[in-house]
Design a protein around this motif. Structure first.
Motif, mmCIF file in Angstrom:
data_model
loop_
_atom_site.group_PDB
_atom_site.id
_atom_site.type_symbol
_atom_site.label_atom_id
_atom_site.label_comp_id
_atom_site.label_asym_id
_atom_site.label_seq_id
_atom_site.Cartn_x
_atom_site.Cartn_y
_atom_site.Cartn_z
ATOM 1 N N GLN A 55 10.866 1.807 -16.138
ATOM 2 C CA GLN A 55 12.112 1.902 -16.662
ATOM 3 C C GLN A 55 13.019 0.647 -16.239
ATOM 4 N N LYS A 56 12.963 0.098 -15.132
ATOM 5 C CA LYS A 56 13.506 -0.765 -14.666
ATOM 6 C C LYS A 56 13.281 -2.417 -15.329
ATOM 7 N N LYS A 57 12.073 -2.264 -15.935
ATOM 8 C CA LYS A 57 11.657 -3.431 -16.927
ATOM 9 C C LYS A 57 12.289 -3.439 -18.329
ATOM 10 N N LEU A 58 12.615 -2.281 -18.658
ATOM 11 C CA LEU A 58 13.327 -2.290 -20.257
ATOM 12 C C LEU A 58 14.411 -2.647 -20.461
ATOM 13 N N PRO A 59 14.659 -3.272 -21.427
ATOM 14 C CA PRO A 59 16.036 -3.703 -21.876
ATOM 15 C C PRO A 59 17.055 -2.270 -21.811
ATOM 16 N N CYS A 60 18.297 -2.529 -21.687
ATOM 17 C CA CYS A 60 18.982 -1.568 -21.569
ATOM 18 C C CYS A 60 19.721 -0.917 -22.767
ATOM 19 N N ASP A 61 19.427 -1.883 -23.985
ATOM 20 C CA ASP A 61 19.762 -1.475 -25.378
ATOM 21 C C ASP A 61 19.019 -0.796 -26.021
ATOM 22 N N ILE A 62 17.698 -0.260 -25.665
ATOM 23 C CA ILE A 62 16.979 0.204 -26.598
ATOM 24 C C ILE A 62 16.804 1.689 -26.158
ATOM 25 N N VAL A 63 16.201 2.493 -26.977
ATOM 26 C CA VAL A 63 15.952 3.822 -27.114
ATOM 27 C C VAL A 63 14.503 3.889 -26.587
ATOM 28 N N SER A 64 14.181 4.966 -25.495
ATOM 29 C CA SER A 64 12.763 4.867 -25.348
ATOM 30 C C SER A 64 12.563 6.476 -24.752
ATOM 31 N N THR A 65 11.150 6.711 -24.818
ATOM 32 C CA THR A 65 10.694 8.043 -24.295
ATOM 33 C C THR A 65 9.551 7.998 -23.741
ATOM 34 N N PHE A 66 9.707 8.380 -22.377
ATOM 35 C CA PHE A 66 8.656 8.625 -21.463
ATOM 36 C C PHE A 66 7.919 9.865 -21.799
ATOM 37 N N GLY A 67 6.567 9.812 -22.071
ATOM 38 C CA GLY A 67 5.786 11.032 -22.215
ATOM 39 C C GLY A 67 4.543 11.159 -21.193
ATOM 40 N N THR A 68 4.615 12.516 -20.726
ATOM 41 C CA THR A 68 3.417 12.740 -19.570
ATOM 42 C C THR A 68 2.684 14.071 -20.430
ATOM 43 N N ILE A 69 1.637 13.938 -19.978
ATOM 44 C CA ILE A 69 0.461 14.963 -20.544
ATOM 45 C C ILE A 69 -0.352 15.284 -19.424
ATOM 46 N N TYR A 70 -0.117 16.543 -18.994
ATOM 47 C CA TYR A 70 -0.858 17.054 -17.620
ATOM 48 C C TYR A 70 -2.080 17.926 -18.186
ATOM 49 N N ASN A 71 -3.196 17.574 -17.794
ATOM 50 C CA ASN A 71 -4.375 18.416 -18.173
ATOM 51 C C ASN A 71 -4.769 19.500 -17.271
ATOM 52 N N ALA A 72 -4.402 20.872 -17.503
ATOM 53 C CA ALA A 72 -4.934 21.878 -16.621
ATOM 54 C C ALA A 72 -5.853 22.753 -17.705
ATOM 55 N N THR A 73 -6.777 22.153 -18.469
ATOM 56 C CA THR A 73 -7.661 22.970 -19.157
ATOM 57 C C THR A 73 -8.747 23.467 -18.758
ATOM 58 N N GLY A 74 -9.252 22.759 -17.587
ATOM 59 C CA GLY A 74 -10.771 23.028 -17.169
ATOM 60 C C GLY A 74 -11.650 22.155 -17.703
ATOM 61 N N ASP A 75 -11.216 21.195 -18.918
ATOM 62 C CA ASP A 75 -12.138 20.247 -19.274
ATOM 63 C C ASP A 75 -11.448 19.062 -19.506
ATOM 64 N N ILE A 76 -12.262 17.925 -20.168
ATOM 65 C CA ILE A 76 -11.496 16.878 -20.709
ATOM 66 C C ILE A 76 -10.881 17.028 -21.907
ATOM 67 N N VAL A 77 -9.733 16.143 -22.065
ATOM 68 C CA VAL A 77 -9.005 16.153 -23.370
ATOM 69 C C VAL A 77 -8.850 14.580 -23.865
ATOM 70 N N LYS A 78 -9.296 14.350 -25.322
ATOM 71 C CA LYS A 78 -9.210 13.041 -25.738
ATOM 72 C C LYS A 78 -8.100 12.914 -26.930
ATOM 73 N N SER A 79 -7.729 11.860 -27.009
ATOM 74 C CA SER A 79 -6.648 11.556 -27.946
ATOM 75 C C SER A 79 -7.449 11.677 -29.326
ATOM 76 N N TYR A 80 -6.728 12.061 -30.234
ATOM 77 C CA TYR A 80 -7.653 12.411 -31.500
ATOM 78 C C TYR A 80 -6.856 11.466 -32.600
ATOM 79 N N ALA A 81 -5.549 11.651 -32.673
ATOM 80 C CA ALA A 81 -4.598 10.937 -33.631
ATOM 81 C C ALA A 81 -3.244 10.773 -32.949
ATOM 82 N N TYR A 82 -2.537 9.909 -33.351
ATOM 83 C CA TYR A 82 -1.029 9.724 -33.254
ATOM 84 C C TYR A 82 -0.470 8.900 -34.344
ATOM 85 N N ARG A 83 1.014 9.107 -34.315
ATOM 86 C CA ARG A 83 1.673 8.569 -35.255
ATOM 87 C C ARG A 83 3.194 8.171 -34.823
ATOM 88 N N ASP A 84 3.337 6.873 -34.955
ATOM 89 C CA ASP A 84 4.553 6.422 -34.738
ATOM 90 C C ASP A 84 5.527 6.260 -35.935
#
Length: 165
Positions: A55-84
């Motif tokens: 966050q310290k490296k980001l310009p202060c005049d933009i909107v940003s979203t930090f995302g965290t995804i914690y996996n507690a499924t008992g298995d691997i999860v893999k990205s399938y699709a995304y949309r910006d």
């Protein structure tokens, strides 16, 4: 630095090395998920420190979203699709491709100044991961967010959704 994944995977071998599982002949999917869920706090400090430094490296005049995804499924999860929608995954961060059980994936999504000819007004997107639920059925988990540039906007939100295939 493309993306970050924190934490040590919780596998069958990890559990076999623990006294409470040493004499257990069958270690289940649920056993691994339960242990990963209990270990969540061990990676939390690393994730917070990483996000604060980024966050310290980001310009202060933009909107940003930090995302965290914690996996507690008992298995691997893999990205399938995304949309910006407004915004894009930041240069130093993409959506983590693979997150093993017991790990936390981190990404940064931020506004871009121009999206084609339209002025961008925030950070909005979605990412879908494939994995298995507690019955070991293939499922999709979607996380989406809408983060407006307006501090008065009450429509900022995050949602999570899962479905079975």
């Amino acid at each position: 630095m493309a993306y970050k994944v924190f934490g040590n995977p919780i596998t069958e071998e990890t559990l076999k090395g623990m006294p409470e599982y040493a004499n257990k002949s069958i270690i289940t999917h649920v056993d691994k998920a339960r242990m990963a869920f209990n270990m969540n706090s061990t990676v939390e400090a690393q994730v917070c420190e990483y996000m604060e430094n980024l966050q310290k490296k980001l310009p202060c005049d933009i909107v940003s979203t930090f995302g965290t995804i914690y996996n507690a499924t008992g298995d691997i999860v893999k990205s399938y699709a995304y949309r910006d929608y407004p915004g894009k995954s930041a240069d130093e961060s993409v959506y983590p491709v693979t997150i093993r059980n017991g790990q936390c994936g981190v990404f940064l999504h931020g506004e871009t100044k121009e999206m084609g000819t339209e002025k961008c007004n925030g950070s909005c997107g979605a990412v879908v991961y494939l994995g298995r639920n507690n019955n070991e059925e293939v499922c999709e988990w979607m996380m989406s967010w809408s983060n407006s540039i307006s501090v008065d906007d009450l429509d900022n939100k995050v949602s999570k959704f899962s479905s079975m295939r």
